[in-house]
Design a protein around this motif. Sequence first.
Motif, PDB file in Angstrom:
ATOM      1  N   ARG A  51       1.081  -1.643  -0.029  1.00  0.00           N
ATOM      2  CA  ARG A  51       0.119  -0.443   0.286  1.00  0.00           C
ATOM      3  C   ARG A  51       0.842   1.042   0.263  1.00  0.00           C
ATOM      4  N   HIS A  52       0.251   2.036  -1.179  1.00  0.00           N
ATOM      5  CA  HIS A  52       1.390   2.956  -1.116  1.00  0.00           C
ATOM      6  C   HIS A  52       0.232   4.725  -0.817  1.00  0.00           C
ATOM      7  N   GLN A  53       0.878   5.207  -0.332  1.00  0.00           N
ATOM      8  CA  GLN A  53      -0.427   6.237  -0.309  1.00  0.00           C
ATOM      9  C   GLN A  53       0.393   7.609  -0.032  1.00  0.00           C
ATOM     10  N   LYS A  54       0.046   9.010  -1.595  1.00  0.00           N
ATOM     11  CA  LYS A  54       1.207   9.719  -1.166  1.00  0.00           C
ATOM     12  C   LYS A  54       0.085  11.105  -1.025  1.00  0.00           C
ATOM     13  N   ASN A  55       0.632  12.180  -0.979  1.00  0.00           N
ATOM     14  CA  ASN A  55       0.177  13.261  -0.825  1.00  0.00           C
ATOM     15  C   ASN A  55       0.417  14.371  -0.471  1.00  0.00           C
ATOM     16  N   ALA A  56      -0.056  15.821  -0.193  1.00  0.00           N
ATOM     17  CA  ALA A  56       1.170  16.987   0.514  1.00  0.00           C
ATOM     18  C   ALA A  56       1.981  16.954   1.441  1.00  0.00           C
ATOM     19  N   ASP A  57       1.256  15.703   2.497  1.00  0.00           N
ATOM     20  CA  ASP A  57       1.787  15.880   4.002  1.00  0.00           C
ATOM     21  C   ASP A  57       2.617  15.198   3.633  1.00  0.00           C
ATOM     22  N   GLY A  58       3.065  13.743   2.749  1.00  0.00           N
ATOM     23  CA  GLY A  58       3.839  12.839   2.286  1.00  0.00           C
ATOM     24  C   GLY A  58       3.712  11.495   2.079  1.00  0.00           C
ATOM     25  N   THR A  59       3.981  10.961   2.626  1.00  0.00           N
ATOM     26  CA  THR A  59       3.943   9.570   2.500  1.00  0.00           C
ATOM     27  C   THR A  59       3.549   8.190   3.181  1.00  0.00           C
ATOM     28  N   ASN A  60       2.750   7.257   2.991  1.00  0.00           N
ATOM     29  CA  ASN A  60       1.900   6.279   3.766  1.00  0.00           C
ATOM     30  C   ASN A  60       2.791   4.636   3.614  1.00  0.00           C
ATOM     31  N   ASN A  61       3.547   4.025   3.273  1.00  0.00           N
ATOM     32  CA  ASN A  61       3.663   3.045   2.600  1.00  0.00           C
ATOM     33  C   ASN A  61       3.650   1.415   3.309  1.00  0.00           C
ATOM     34  N   ALA A  62       3.004   0.492   2.922  1.00  0.00           N
ATOM     35  CA  ALA A  62       2.786  -0.766   3.676  1.00  0.00           C
ATOM     36  C   ALA A  62       3.510  -1.646   3.183  1.00  0.00           C
ATOM     37  N   ALA A  63       4.178  -2.572   3.040  1.00  0.00           N
ATOM     38  CA  ALA A  63       4.560  -3.739   2.775  1.00  0.00           C
ATOM     39  C   ALA A  63       4.266  -5.056   3.430  1.00  0.00           C
ATOM     40  N   ILE A  64       3.578  -6.213   3.949  1.00  0.00           N
ATOM     41  CA  ILE A  64       3.072  -6.226   4.704  1.00  0.00           C
ATOM     42  C   ILE A  64       3.129  -8.158   3.682  1.00  0.00           C
ATOM     43  N   PHE A  65       3.884  -8.754   4.457  1.00  0.00           N
ATOM     44  CA  PHE A  65       3.614  -9.947   4.642  1.00  0.00           C
ATOM     45  C   PHE A  65       2.736 -10.887   5.832  1.00  0.00           C
ATOM     46  N   THR A  66       1.761 -12.102   5.802  1.00  0.00           N
ATOM     47  CA  THR A  66       1.412 -12.958   6.533  1.00  0.00           C
ATOM     48  C   THR A  66       1.420 -14.245   6.609  1.00  0.00           C
ATOM     49  N   PHE A  67       0.881 -15.021   7.286  1.00  0.00           N
ATOM     50  CA  PHE A  67       0.898 -16.359   7.005  1.00  0.00           C
ATOM     51  C   PHE A  67       0.016 -17.013   8.341  1.00  0.00           C
ATOM     52  N   GLY A  68      -0.407 -18.282   8.002  1.00  0.00           N
ATOM     53  CA  GLY A  68      -1.823 -18.742   8.671  1.00  0.00           C
ATOM     54  C   GLY A  68      -2.228 -19.328   8.767  1.00  0.00           C
ATOM     55  N   ILE A  69      -3.196 -19.980   9.522  1.00  0.00           N
ATOM     56  CA  ILE A  69      -4.192 -20.527   9.065  1.00  0.00           C
ATOM     57  C   ILE A  69      -5.905 -20.174   9.759  1.00  0.00           C
ATOM     58  N   ARG A  70      -7.004 -20.467   8.451  1.00  0.00           N
ATOM     59  CA  ARG A  70      -8.224 -19.476   8.731  1.00  0.00           C
ATOM     60  C   ARG A  70      -9.165 -20.216   8.154  1.00  0.00           C
ATOM     61  N   SER A  71     -10.445 -19.175   8.545  1.00  0.00           N
ATOM     62  CA  SER A  71     -11.785 -20.141   8.056  1.00  0.00           C
ATOM     63  C   SER A  71     -12.669 -19.347   8.486  1.00  0.00           C
ATOM     64  N   SER A  72     -13.473 -19.867   7.635  1.00  0.00           N
ATOM     65  CA  SER A  72     -14.976 -18.942   7.975  1.00  0.00           C
ATOM     66  C   SER A  72     -14.672 -18.801   6.214  1.00  0.00           C
ATOM     67  N   PHE A  73     -15.847 -17.725   6.132  1.00  0.00           N
ATOM     68  CA  PHE A  73     -16.417 -16.972   4.998  1.00  0.00           C
ATOM     69  C   PHE A  73     -16.960 -15.591   5.775  1.00  0.00           C
ATOM     70  N   ARG A  74     -16.391 -15.172   5.059  1.00  0.00           N
ATOM     71  CA  ARG A  74     -16.644 -13.293   5.410  1.00  0.00           C
ATOM     72  C   ARG A  74     -15.355 -12.622   4.765  1.00  0.00           C
ATOM     73  N   ASN A  75     -16.307 -11.681   4.244  1.00  0.00           N
ATOM     74  CA  ASN A  75     -15.409  -9.963   3.714  1.00  0.00           C
ATOM     75  C   ASN A  75     -14.760  -9.275   4.692  1.00  0.00           C
ATOM     76  N   LEU A  76     -13.521  -9.659   5.313  1.00  0.00           N
ATOM     77  CA  LEU A  76     -12.603  -8.378   5.413  1.00  0.00           C
ATOM     78  C   LEU A  76     -12.232  -7.723   5.133  1.00  0.00           C
ATOM     79  N   TYR A  77     -12.352  -6.577   4.981  1.00  0.00           N
ATOM     80  CA  TYR A  77     -11.542  -5.584   3.629  1.00  0.00           C
ATOM     81  C   TYR A  77      -9.889  -4.841   4.450  1.00  0.00           C
ATOM     82  N   HIS A  78      -9.372  -4.549   3.669  1.00  0.00           N
ATOM     83  CA  HIS A  78      -7.956  -3.691   4.267  1.00  0.00           C
ATOM     84  C   HIS A  78      -7.836  -3.191   3.096  1.00  0.00           C
ATOM     85  N   ASP A  79      -8.498  -3.042   1.639  1.00  0.00           N
ATOM     86  CA  ASP A  79      -7.761  -2.011   1.089  1.00  0.00           C
ATOM     87  C   ASP A  79      -8.764  -0.847   0.539  1.00  0.00           C
ATOM     88  N   PHE A  80      -8.955   0.453   2.168  1.00  0.00           N
ATOM     89  CA  PHE A  80      -8.819   1.555   1.893  1.00  0.00           C
ATOM     90  C   PHE A  80      -8.091   2.349   2.033  1.00  0.00           C
TER      91      PHE A  80
END
Length: 534
Positions: free
Chosen positions: A505-534
């Motif tokens: 994730r790379h966010q940029k405006n006149a106040d500066g930039t905000n970056n995230a470069a995330i790696f995850t690994f795990g065991i997951r279950s269920s069907f549901r939408n969990l949004y991180h793209d904003f």
Amino acid sequence: MVMLLAVKGNAQSVYLPQSYQLYQKFNAQIYSKSSNMHTSLRPFLIDSTINNRYNELMQMGVDSTRKNWFLRKIFNEHLIDIRTKDYTFYADYLPDNYIGHDFADKSTDNEVHFKPLGFGFTTRIGSNTRGFQVGGTIGSKFSFYTSGYENQAAYADYYTAYMRKIRFVPGQAYLRRAETYADFSYSTAILSYTPIKQLNITLGQDKTFIGDGYRSVLLSDYSANYPLLRLTANLGKVQYMMMWAYLQDINLPKFDNFGSNRRKWGLFHYLDWNVSNSLSFGFFNAYIAPEADNQGNRRGFDINFINPVLFASSLGPSSQPGNALVGFTGKYKVFDKTALYGQVLFDRFNGSTFFDSNKNDNTNSVQLGLRGADLLGVTNLNYLVEYNAVKPYTYQSPDVISAYSFYSQPLGDPFGANFREVTGLLNYTYKRFDFQGQLMYAKYGLDATSATNAGKDVTKPRDPTFTTSTIGQGLNTNLYYAEGTVSFLMNPKYNLRFELGGLYRHQKNADGTNNAAIFTFGIRSSFRNLYHDF
């Protein structure tokens, strides 16, 4: 989060909660030119159109020769699974534990020592979730479902900052604790009854999504679960939904004689008309009405809210002024298994200045997308390309309690308003492996200070700082987002899987930039939408 039953025959009360990761796997069936299924009101009820595909998905990777009880429960079956001719019952334990690291985080702050297993090693990003689901059917007309999740999680900085701002975990629950990590609970409960083939009645606490896209500018599943009563009539080419929801706002002043949070009624109508197997149109309206005014005078439930006539609730009863919205949907299957779809929403409308961006007295939203299955002839390669744009000040209300929001979150797109975005998604399934990739670009205008209102935050009172209605006005911001996951399915009944994920994730405006470069690994279950793209 799904009624995972092997469905046979006419089981129209069995309810399939909205999950993009699951629903896209039905693209070939629902967007076939031979299908007349209503596709834009979600969650679905399992019917003959998707029944066979649903059963295929629930048997994916299942080895019927396994005799060992423990291995069957891990790889094949529900933890508890009872089936008789009169009723069915199942129950599952739903773990969601992952670890992660943000490679763009150069902070030396060591305040986060989160334990994703509840003990042992620590990580700066991770989740420790213990969940359950219980569901079943009684006869062929009644089904029930409930699930609950107890969560402790540490998120990336951009996500944590947003949680602390709204005092809520997006799409889930109250933020009980946020000093070093998030602590919250999340639950769903649904009763679904189909007394006759043409009518379904759903009562409980859940979400509703309107549209064929990944996002919706009409009504999405981004916000938290809300109490609802939903009636859906299926009359051949016409599907008609009426829904009453009880919404809250946790950040407005509270009244001693009114209860804990400020509350409001959400009234929704949606009519979907299949002109043919390829062409459909939809008509939507919503009305948000506060249960009490700013002086604490409680108004109660107006009898006019029961009016079943489409668009009638947009006028609103005179005793309870609120926020009215009107929208339309459309879909055309341009090829077999491929659909062009769109939405338009009107919040405020002035015909004489509709095309003048120098005026802010028109607030509206648009969506245009293309989605389908078997891209380039590759079976199970599903895709979506989508554009959304919402003008500044859309969904806002002069009286904040009437805003188109729930628990400080938009009822539409996660970006709120004053934005445009382009999103592309690819998903491919091969045996037990699932691959998904997403690319997104968004442009939006943030508030330069807390005292300004550029029109993005739908929970601010409609007191415009700008006289214009230009997307990106305010602190002009660009966001670039990419995410990919690779998962190995262990048990299809509750989507138990090992999952490897990456997010940039790379966010940029006149106040500066905000970056995230995330790696995850795990065991997951269920069907549901969990949004991180904003």
